[in-house]
Design a protein around this motif. Structure first.
Motif, short mmCIF file in Angstrom:
data_model
loop_
_atom_site.label_atom_id
_atom_site.label_comp_id
_atom_site.label_asym_id
_atom_site.label_seq_id
_atom_site.Cartn_x
_atom_site.Cartn_y
_atom_site.Cartn_z
N VAL A 117 31.28 -41.17 -19.26
CA VAL A 117 32.31 -40.22 -19.34
C VAL A 117 31.73 -39.06 -18.80
O VAL A 117 32.76 -38.13 -18.17
CB VAL A 117 32.91 -40.29 -20.69
N LYS A 118 30.69 -38.58 -18.95
CA LYS A 118 30.25 -37.15 -18.72
C LYS A 118 29.47 -37.16 -17.35
O LYS A 118 28.72 -36.15 -17.17
CB LYS A 118 29.35 -36.86 -19.93
N ASN A 119 29.36 -38.42 -16.88
CA ASN A 119 28.45 -38.52 -15.62
C ASN A 119 27.18 -38.04 -15.75
O ASN A 119 26.71 -37.30 -14.70
CB ASN A 119 29.28 -37.77 -14.53
N THR A 120 26.36 -38.41 -16.84
CA THR A 120 25.26 -37.70 -16.89
C THR A 120 24.31 -38.91 -17.52
O THR A 120 24.79 -39.77 -18.27
CB THR A 120 25.26 -36.75 -18.11
N VAL A 121 22.99 -38.83 -17.20
CA VAL A 121 21.96 -39.49 -17.36
C VAL A 121 20.73 -38.98 -18.34
O VAL A 121 20.61 -37.79 -17.73
CB VAL A 121 21.32 -40.39 -16.07
N TYR A 122 20.07 -39.43 -19.15
CA TYR A 122 19.24 -38.77 -20.00
C TYR A 122 17.91 -39.59 -20.03
O TYR A 122 18.01 -40.89 -19.97
CB TYR A 122 19.78 -38.37 -21.59
N LEU A 123 17.02 -38.89 -20.12
CA LEU A 123 15.44 -39.61 -20.40
C LEU A 123 14.83 -38.68 -21.45
O LEU A 123 14.65 -37.50 -21.48
CB LEU A 123 14.94 -39.35 -19.08
N GLN A 124 14.82 -39.38 -22.62
CA GLN A 124 14.11 -38.86 -23.76
C GLN A 124 12.70 -39.31 -23.76
O GLN A 124 12.50 -40.42 -23.63
CB GLN A 124 15.02 -39.58 -25.08
N MET A 125 11.86 -38.22 -23.84
CA MET A 125 10.76 -38.35 -23.53
C MET A 125 9.85 -37.98 -24.94
O MET A 125 9.88 -36.84 -25.41
CB MET A 125 9.98 -37.69 -22.32
N ASN A 126 9.15 -38.95 -25.78
CA ASN A 126 8.52 -38.56 -26.88
C ASN A 126 7.14 -38.92 -26.71
O ASN A 126 6.37 -39.71 -25.67
CB ASN A 126 9.03 -39.75 -28.10
N SER A 127 6.23 -38.59 -27.73
CA SER A 127 4.68 -38.67 -27.63
C SER A 127 4.42 -38.67 -26.21
O SER A 127 3.47 -39.28 -25.65
CB SER A 127 4.50 -40.16 -28.05
N LEU A 128 4.81 -37.43 -25.85
CA LEU A 128 4.11 -36.85 -24.44
C LEU A 128 2.62 -36.75 -24.35
O LEU A 128 2.00 -35.98 -25.47
CB LEU A 128 4.94 -35.64 -23.99
N LYS A 129 2.02 -36.98 -23.04
CA LYS A 129 0.61 -37.04 -22.90
C LYS A 129 0.40 -36.08 -21.85
O LYS A 129 1.33 -35.87 -21.03
CB LYS A 129 0.13 -38.34 -22.53
N PRO A 130 -0.90 -35.62 -21.64
CA PRO A 130 -0.99 -34.75 -20.51
C PRO A 130 -0.74 -35.16 -19.37
O PRO A 130 -0.25 -34.65 -18.34
CB PRO A 130 -2.43 -34.23 -20.73
N GLU A 131 -1.11 -36.51 -19.08
CA GLU A 131 -0.83 -37.20 -17.93
C GLU A 131 0.67 -37.61 -17.54
O GLU A 131 1.06 -38.03 -16.50
CB GLU A 131 -1.58 -38.78 -17.83
N ASP A 132 1.52 -37.01 -18.53
CA ASP A 132 2.93 -37.23 -18.22
C ASP A 132 3.45 -35.94 -17.37
O ASP A 132 4.66 -35.80 -16.85
CB ASP A 132 3.88 -37.23 -19.51
N THR A 133 2.38 -34.98 -17.01
CA THR A 133 2.92 -33.87 -16.72
C THR A 133 3.29 -34.10 -14.88
O THR A 133 2.39 -34.81 -14.19
CB THR A 133 1.64 -32.87 -16.38
N ALA A 134 4.35 -33.77 -14.58
CA ALA A 134 4.68 -34.08 -13.15
C ALA A 134 6.12 -33.17 -12.86
O ALA A 134 6.83 -32.83 -13.74
CB ALA A 134 4.90 -35.51 -12.98
N LEU A 135 6.68 -33.51 -11.74
CA LEU A 135 7.90 -33.01 -11.29
C LEU A 135 8.73 -34.09 -11.47
O LEU A 135 8.52 -35.09 -10.74
CB LEU A 135 7.86 -32.40 -9.71
N TYR A 136 9.87 -34.40 -12.37
CA TYR A 136 10.64 -35.40 -12.58
C TYR A 136 11.98 -35.35 -11.66
O TYR A 136 12.70 -34.29 -11.69
CB TYR A 136 10.77 -35.47 -14.16
N PHE A 137 12.23 -36.46 -10.99
CA PHE A 137 13.29 -36.44 -10.24
C PHE A 137 14.33 -37.60 -10.83
O PHE A 137 13.77 -38.64 -11.09
CB PHE A 137 12.97 -36.98 -8.78
N CYS A 138 15.65 -37.23 -10.66
CA CYS A 138 16.67 -38.24 -10.69
C CYS A 138 17.27 -38.66 -9.66
O CYS A 138 17.04 -38.11 -8.67
CB CYS A 138 17.94 -37.47 -11.52
N ALA A 139 17.59 -39.98 -9.67
CA ALA A 139 17.95 -40.40 -8.54
C ALA A 139 19.28 -41.61 -8.65
O ALA A 139 19.09 -42.28 -9.65
CB ALA A 139 16.94 -41.38 -7.55
N ALA A 140 20.16 -41.66 -7.74
CA ALA A 140 21.25 -42.67 -7.73
C ALA A 140 21.10 -43.62 -6.80
O ALA A 140 20.83 -43.21 -5.64
CB ALA A 140 22.56 -41.80 -7.55
#
Length: 126
Positions: free
Chosen positions: A75-98
């Motif tokens: 309805v909102k045309n929105t996608v979410y990514l909930q990220m928990n327990s983050l680690k240093p190795e998760d450091t990055a540029l995050y891209f959304c794609a269709a």
């Protein structure tokens, strides 16, 4: 055409959480599978998570399973990514794609995505 705008990135300590949002525009945006990918400095872009057009099916990279959750609100045309327990190795540029296909299932193949956002930076400090 589909336009994607990511938000929600930032700096967080290890063990913390962030929620990324991807706002999509375009008549068919809610009818496409969506995915998140990430690229760390000096590394290739890699798959993180994907969700089918209906939201009924998801898939994750092994490195984020149990910590990240992808969801969507058509309805909102929105996608979410909930990220928990983050680690240093998760450091990055995050891209959304269709995805290129209409009414397709979730996919981890970059070549099946036709539209990309500009990226949002996530930095996890140790």
């Amino acid at each position: 055409q589909v336009q994607l705008v990511e938000s929600g990135g930032g700096l967080v300590q290890a063990g913390g959480s962030l929620r990324l949002s991807c706002a999509a525009s375009g008549r068919t945006s809610s009818s496409r599978a969506m995915g998140y990918f990430r690229q760390a400095p000096g590394k290739e872009r890699e798959f993180v998570a994907s969700i089918s057009w209906s939201g009924s099916s998801t898939t994750y990279a092994d490195s984020v399973k149990g910590r990240f959750t992808i969801s969507r609100d058509n309805v909102k045309n929105t996608v979410y990514l909930q990220m928990n327990s983050l680690k240093p190795e998760d450091t990055a540029l995050y891209f959304c794609a269709a995805a290129a296909a209409i009414f397709g299932s979730r996919t981890d193949r970059q070549l099946e995505y036709a539209y990309w956002g500009q990226g949002t930076q996530v930095t996890v400090s140790s």
